[in-house]
Motif scaffolding. Structure first.
Motif, PDB file in Angstrom:
ATOM      1  N   ALA A   1      -3.028  -9.973   1.584  1.00 33.39           N
ATOM      2  CA  ALA A   1      -3.098  -8.723   2.099  1.00 33.39           C
ATOM      3  C   ALA A   1      -4.301  -8.312   2.330  1.00 33.39           C
ATOM      4  O   ALA A   1      -5.458  -8.744   1.768  1.00 33.39           O
ATOM      5  N   TYR A   2      -4.689  -7.431   3.431  1.00 28.35           N
ATOM      6  CA  TYR A   2      -5.989  -7.137   4.018  1.00 28.35           C
ATOM      7  C   TYR A   2      -6.804  -6.324   2.884  1.00 28.35           C
ATOM      8  O   TYR A   2      -6.188  -5.276   2.376  1.00 28.35           O
ATOM      9  N   SER A   3      -7.890  -6.519   2.647  1.00 28.08           N
ATOM     10  CA  SER A   3      -8.831  -5.845   1.675  1.00 28.08           C
ATOM     11  C   SER A   3     -10.210  -5.707   2.671  1.00 28.08           C
ATOM     12  O   SER A   3     -10.963  -6.420   2.768  1.00 28.08           O
ATOM     13  N   MET A   4     -10.374  -4.263   2.677  1.00 30.16           N
ATOM     14  CA  MET A   4     -11.506  -3.917   3.603  1.00 30.16           C
ATOM     15  C   MET A   4     -12.627  -4.094   2.711  1.00 30.16           C
ATOM     16  O   MET A   4     -12.955  -3.840   1.729  1.00 30.16           O
ATOM     17  N   ARG A   5     -13.897  -4.610   3.181  1.00 28.92           N
ATOM     18  CA  ARG A   5     -15.252  -4.878   2.676  1.00 28.92           C
ATOM     19  C   ARG A   5     -16.140  -4.302   3.517  1.00 28.92           C
ATOM     20  O   ARG A   5     -16.299  -4.060   4.687  1.00 28.92           O
ATOM     21  N   GLN A   6     -17.212  -3.469   2.653  1.00 32.33           N
ATOM     22  CA  GLN A   6     -18.373  -2.910   3.193  1.00 32.33           C
ATOM     23  C   GLN A   6     -19.162  -3.840   3.937  1.00 32.33           C
ATOM     24  O   GLN A   6     -19.077  -5.047   3.754  1.00 32.33           O
ATOM     25  N   LYS A   7     -19.865  -3.319   4.950  1.00 35.57           N
ATOM     26  CA  LYS A   7     -20.739  -3.795   5.828  1.00 35.57           C
ATOM     27  C   LYS A   7     -20.337  -4.575   6.910  1.00 35.57           C
ATOM     28  O   LYS A   7     -20.902  -4.840   7.869  1.00 35.57           O
ATOM     29  N   THR A   8     -18.940  -5.037   6.967  1.00 33.30           N
ATOM     30  CA  THR A   8     -18.136  -5.604   8.054  1.00 33.30           C
ATOM     31  C   THR A   8     -18.066  -4.606   9.216  1.00 33.30           C
ATOM     32  O   THR A   8     -18.072  -3.266   9.081  1.00 33.30           O
ATOM     33  N   ARG A   9     -17.740  -5.120  10.408  1.00 30.23           N
ATOM     34  CA  ARG A   9     -17.410  -4.384  11.631  1.00 30.23           C
ATOM     35  C   ARG A   9     -16.258  -3.603  11.388  1.00 30.23           C
ATOM     36  O   ARG A   9     -16.434  -2.202  11.890  1.00 30.23           O
ATOM     37  N   ALA A  10     -15.223  -4.021  10.708  1.00 26.22           N
ATOM     38  CA  ALA A  10     -14.068  -3.284  10.574  1.00 26.22           C
ATOM     39  C   ALA A  10     -14.307  -1.993   9.801  1.00 26.22           C
ATOM     40  O   ALA A  10     -13.861  -1.139   9.943  1.00 26.22           O
ATOM     41  N   TYR A  11     -15.056  -2.022   8.585  1.00 30.47           N
ATOM     42  CA  TYR A  11     -15.582  -0.975   7.884  1.00 30.47           C
ATOM     43  C   TYR A  11     -16.333   0.105   8.741  1.00 30.47           C
ATOM     44  O   TYR A  11     -15.911   1.346   8.421  1.00 30.47           O
ATOM     45  N   HIS A  12     -17.090  -0.106   9.496  1.00 33.17           N
ATOM     46  CA  HIS A  12     -17.740   0.700  10.080  1.00 33.17           C
ATOM     47  C   HIS A  12     -17.202   1.377  11.478  1.00 33.17           C
ATOM     48  O   HIS A  12     -17.375   2.356  11.836  1.00 33.17           O
ATOM     49  N   ARG A  13     -16.070   0.469  12.158  1.00 34.31           N
ATOM     50  CA  ARG A  13     -15.603   0.905  13.389  1.00 34.31           C
ATOM     51  C   ARG A  13     -14.092   0.870  13.384  1.00 34.31           C
ATOM     52  O   ARG A  13     -13.499   1.607  14.289  1.00 34.31           O
ATOM     53  N   LEU A  14     -13.448   0.442  12.304  1.00 31.72           N
ATOM     54  CA  LEU A  14     -11.831   0.620  12.321  1.00 31.72           C
ATOM     55  C   LEU A  14     -11.527   1.242  11.023  1.00 31.72           C
ATOM     56  O   LEU A  14     -12.392   1.738  10.090  1.00 31.72           O
ATOM     57  N   LYS A  15     -10.126   1.840  11.126  1.00 37.66           N
ATOM     58  CA  LYS A  15      -9.525   2.575   9.985  1.00 37.66           C
ATOM     59  C   LYS A  15      -8.644   1.545   9.191  1.00 37.66           C
ATOM     60  O   LYS A  15      -7.483   1.186   9.804  1.00 37.66           O
ATOM     61  N   ASP A  16      -8.732   1.609   7.804  1.00 37.25           N
ATOM     62  CA  ASP A  16      -7.886   0.891   7.073  1.00 37.25           C
ATOM     63  C   ASP A  16      -6.571   1.740   6.995  1.00 37.25           C
ATOM     64  O   ASP A  16      -6.298   2.513   5.766  1.00 37.25           O
ATOM     65  N   ASP A  17      -5.729   1.894   7.898  1.00 38.42           N
ATOM     66  CA  ASP A  17      -4.849   2.987   8.056  1.00 38.42           C
ATOM     67  C   ASP A  17      -3.336   2.314   7.500  1.00 38.42           C
ATOM     68  O   ASP A  17      -2.360   3.062   7.614  1.00 38.42           O
ATOM     69  N   ILE A  18      -3.241   1.029   7.091  1.00 34.24           N
ATOM     70  CA  ILE A  18      -2.035   0.445   6.574  1.00 34.24           C
ATOM     71  C   ILE A  18      -1.789   0.808   5.052  1.00 34.24           C
ATOM     72  O   ILE A  18      -2.583   0.288   4.220  1.00 34.24           O
ATOM     73  N   PRO A  19      -0.551   1.719   4.718  1.00 35.54           N
ATOM     74  CA  PRO A  19      -0.533   1.892   3.161  1.00 35.54           C
ATOM     75  C   PRO A  19      -0.327   0.592   2.367  1.00 35.54           C
ATOM     76  O   PRO A  19       0.138  -0.536   3.076  1.00 35.54           O
ATOM     77  N   GLU A  20      -0.793   0.689   1.071  1.00 36.95           N
ATOM     78  CA  GLU A  20      -1.018  -0.788   0.463  1.00 36.95           C
ATOM     79  C   GLU A  20       0.494  -1.192   0.159  1.00 36.95           C
ATOM     80  O   GLU A  20       0.643  -2.234   0.027  1.00 36.95           O
ATOM     81  N   GLU A  21       1.557  -0.154  -0.115  1.00 36.31           N
ATOM     82  CA  GLU A  21       2.957  -0.867  -0.174  1.00 36.31           C
ATOM     83  C   GLU A  21       3.687  -1.545   1.135  1.00 36.31           C
ATOM     84  O   GLU A  21       4.231  -2.394   1.105  1.00 36.31           O
ATOM     85  N   VAL A  22       2.889  -1.075   2.165  1.00 33.55           N
ATOM     86  CA  VAL A  22       3.320  -1.627   3.482  1.00 33.55           C
ATOM     87  C   VAL A  22       2.968  -3.030   3.621  1.00 33.55           C
ATOM     88  O   VAL A  22       3.336  -4.218   4.169  1.00 33.55           O
ATOM     89  N   LYS A  23       1.473  -3.091   3.192  1.00 30.00           N
ATOM     90  CA  LYS A  23       0.741  -4.512   2.952  1.00 30.00           C
ATOM     91  C   LYS A  23       1.420  -5.255   2.212  1.00 30.00           C
ATOM     92  O   LYS A  23       1.713  -6.643   2.635  1.00 30.00           O
ATOM     93  N   LEU A  24       1.980  -5.036   1.141  1.00 32.18           N
ATOM     94  CA  LEU A  24       2.440  -5.683   0.015  1.00 32.18           C
ATOM     95  C   LEU A  24       3.925  -6.232   0.669  1.00 32.18           C
ATOM     96  O   LEU A  24       4.449  -7.618   0.294  1.00 32.18           O
ATOM     97  N   ARG A  25       4.669  -5.302   1.392  1.00 32.00           N
ATOM     98  CA  ARG A  25       6.072  -5.679   1.829  1.00 32.00           C
ATOM     99  C   ARG A  25       6.042  -6.986   2.847  1.00 32.00           C
ATOM    100  O   ARG A  25       6.602  -7.599   2.976  1.00 32.00           O
ATOM    101  N   ARG A  26       4.977  -6.458   3.846  1.00 31.29           N
ATOM    102  CA  ARG A  26       4.645  -7.433   4.941  1.00 31.29           C
ATOM    103  C   ARG A  26       4.320  -8.864   4.538  1.00 31.29           C
ATOM    104  O   ARG A  26       4.509  -9.895   4.978  1.00 31.29           O
TER     105      ARG A  26
END
Length: 587
Positions: free
Chosen positions: A461-486
């Motif tokens: 499951a995706y785990s956002m990391r500081q310093k990455t491009r995703a951390y600065h420009r994207l939003k971690d908008d998928i709920p944890e339970e949805v990540k685990l289900r997928r």
């Protein structure tokens, strides 16, 4: 001023230091060619110069002769054997840099690169006079080689530090104080937080600072915290011979490059491991040759982006030829020119010992030009197993991840690899619940698993990391339970498809490298591995004496069990009497 006076003035400045003999030759030359006779009426300055000359002559007469130096050089003085240490900094002595038989306990977390880093760190400490121990209770130094790829990997280290804090506080005052160090990616990413939050930590060393471990430990002995987390543009530890942690091992890891330039939006590696740099080919070949002489039967070439290897150490190979990429793939950086590439290295390594198996990990799909695929097909000792991290089956998500390819290009590469290398085994990485991933994106990943039918997979499951491009420009908008289900859905599909894929090996005879006696089977079974990275358990009738190959008929394979852990790699075994393969699931 007369030339003679210039020489004498220089002589006074030099006094009788190391360059005195040079000045003496100049003096003789000037006196021999000077038009001024020494018997001329001496001035006060001349009388002073004569005094200097007489003083020099007397010193020369009583000093050592040329024969003295010859005699001294003819009898080399034997120096007592001491651990190898570099010149100490001004605030430390050579003795303080020595380990003085202190015992080191090493724990490794994370990927194969960390295993290799552990061997490098131990090699450096061993040369400084430290001893290795497998007993935590008797250790004087505890070093954790850490991983930062996801949050729970770091949480494992925080929990371990809490345990070690208790051990440190219970240390008897009569013993040497226990020193605790954090090495690797977590030290690089969380340096300030570790030092401020965990006072029990004495040293921090990033992936490029292992050479500095003796100094850091010496500073820690004074009661101070010490850290070196500087990233390097050229450190490859090419001159450090890793010390194998298991003397009975049949295989070994050989690091060929470090760092990564891909800058995928989700990945922390470029920020913890630095930019790409490759070892010289000659040093890699020498290490592999030594491993072959030691009797090892399998070598895995390691790198964060192993097949983007590019050795620029040889000037004659720094031509203007660009790097060849897989068809339909692109990079996030300017095309690199010149150097010896991965195909050349793989060719040279495979020639060292035809009976030694060669693997490599972890590659990027963009760096599989035809010459690499053709070489894998032609060489019997290069394992027909390729890791192709897809990360997602959705082109939209792949673009957000900055992977440099679309789903269509990736699938085309899969078909091309299977045409070029018949019977190849494929594995992959997948991320569930990346930023902005929709249900449609998720279903496209499911369909990719069904289409390709991987033999092995690494899913998390995706785990956002500081310093990455995703951390600065994207939003971690998928709920944890949805990540685990997928993630669970991806696991289920993978299990179904891998079972189908692995049944193709049933009825085939495979050459198996014996690793030892199986600990999960009945008495009298050996555990081995064949080219596709599958573990095979089989009966034997000969006394097992070290690592060698068996030809084994695969009788059956079926799904047996799955173990899921939230803190570390979990293992899923497809196994029977004879065959078991692995699926790694990350939470």
């Amino acid at each position: 001023m007369h030339p003679l006076q210039c020489v004498l003035q220089a002589q006074r400045c030099l006094r009788w230091g190391p360059l005195a003999s040079v000045s003496w030759l100049l003096l003789r030359t000037c006196r021999a060619h000077s038009g001024v006779r020494s018997s001329a009426c001496p001035s006060p300055e001349t009388r002073q110069e004569d005094g200097v000359w007489k003083d020099f002559s007397s010193r020369l007469a009583t000093g050592p002769t040329f024969q003295h130096f010859l005699r001294s050089a003819s009898v080399p003085q034997e120096k007592p054997s001491t651990p190898d240490v570099e010149d100490p900094p001004p605030y430390l002595t050579v003795d303080e840099l020595l380990g003085r038989q202190r015992k080191v306990y090493l724990e490794t977390y994370g990927c194969q690169m960390n295993v290799n880093d552990t061997e490098i760190a131990w090699s450096i400490l061993q040369k400084s006079g430290y001893l290795r121990t497998s007993n935590l209770q008797e250790a004087d130094v505890v070093l954790l080689v850490t991983c930062s790829i996801r949050e729970k990997a770091e949480q494992t280290i925080w929990n371990r530090l809490h345990q070690l804090k208790s051990l440190k506080s219970k240390r008897l005052r009569s013993r040497v104080p226990l020193r605790i160090g954090i090495l690797g990616c977590m030290a690089e990413r969380l340096k300030e937080e570790i030092l401020n939050r965990e006072k029990t930590v004495d040293i921090l060393a990033g992936p490029d600072a292992y050479r500095d471990l003796p100094r850091l430990l010496a500073v820690a002995e004074s009661g101070q915290q010490a850290a070196n987390v500087l990233l390097s543009l050229d450190e490859t530890y090419a001159d450090v011979v890793p010390v194998q942690t298991s003397p009975s091992a049949t295989s070994a890891f050989v690091s060929i490059m470090r760092g990564c330039d891909n800058m995928c939006s989700y990945c922390i590696v470029p920020f913890t491991r630095g930019r790409e740099r490759s070892r010289p080919v000659a040093s890699i070949l020498e290490e592999v040759r030594k491993l072959s002489e030691q009797g090892l039967k399998e070598v895995t070439l390691l790198g964060q982006n192993v097949n983007s290897f590019r050795d620029n150490s040889e000037v004659q190979f720094n031509n203007a030829v660009s790097t060849n990429l897989s068809r339909g793939f692109s990079t996030n950086y300017k095309a690199k020119q010149g150097g010896l590439r991965f195909a050349y290295l793989l060719d040279q390594v495979s020639r060292i010992d035809p009976e030694m198996r060669i693997r490599f990990t972890s590659p990027h799909p963009k760096d599989f030009p035809d010459e690499v695929l053709q070489l894998i097909h032609e060489r019997d000792n290069i394992c027909k197993q390729i890791h192709l991290p897809a990360q997602s089956g959705s082109s939209r998500v792949l673009e957000a991840m900055r992977r440099g390819y679309s789903r269509e290009s990736y699938v085309e590469l899969i078909h091309h690899i299977r045409e070029s290398i018949p019977g190849v085994s494929l594995s992959s990485d997948f991320i569930a619940g990346f930023c902005g991933e929709t249900e449609e994106d998720h279903l496209q990943t499911v369909s990719l698993l069904q289409e390709v039918q991987y033999n092995m997979g690494f899913l998390f499951a995706y785990s956002m990391r500081q310093k990455t491009r995703a951390y600065h420009r994207l939003k971690d908008d998928i709920p944890e339970e949805v990540k685990l289900r997928r993630l669970e859905e991806l696991i289920t599909v993978f299990r179904e498809e891998a079972t189908k894929a692995n049944k193709t090996f049933v009825g085939c005879t495979q050459l198996v490298l014996v690793e030892g006696v199986s600990s999960r089977s009945f008495l009298g079974r050996l555990l081995g591995i064949f080219f596709a990275s599958y573990h095979v358990c089989f009966s034997f009738f000969l006394l097992f004496q070290g690592s060698f190959f068996f030809s084994v008929l695969i009788s059956s394979s079926f799904l047996k069990d799955i173990f899921v852990f939230s803190e570390r790699i979990s293992e899923k075994y497809f196994c029977s009497t004879f065959l078991e393969t692995l699926l790694y699931v990350y939470f």
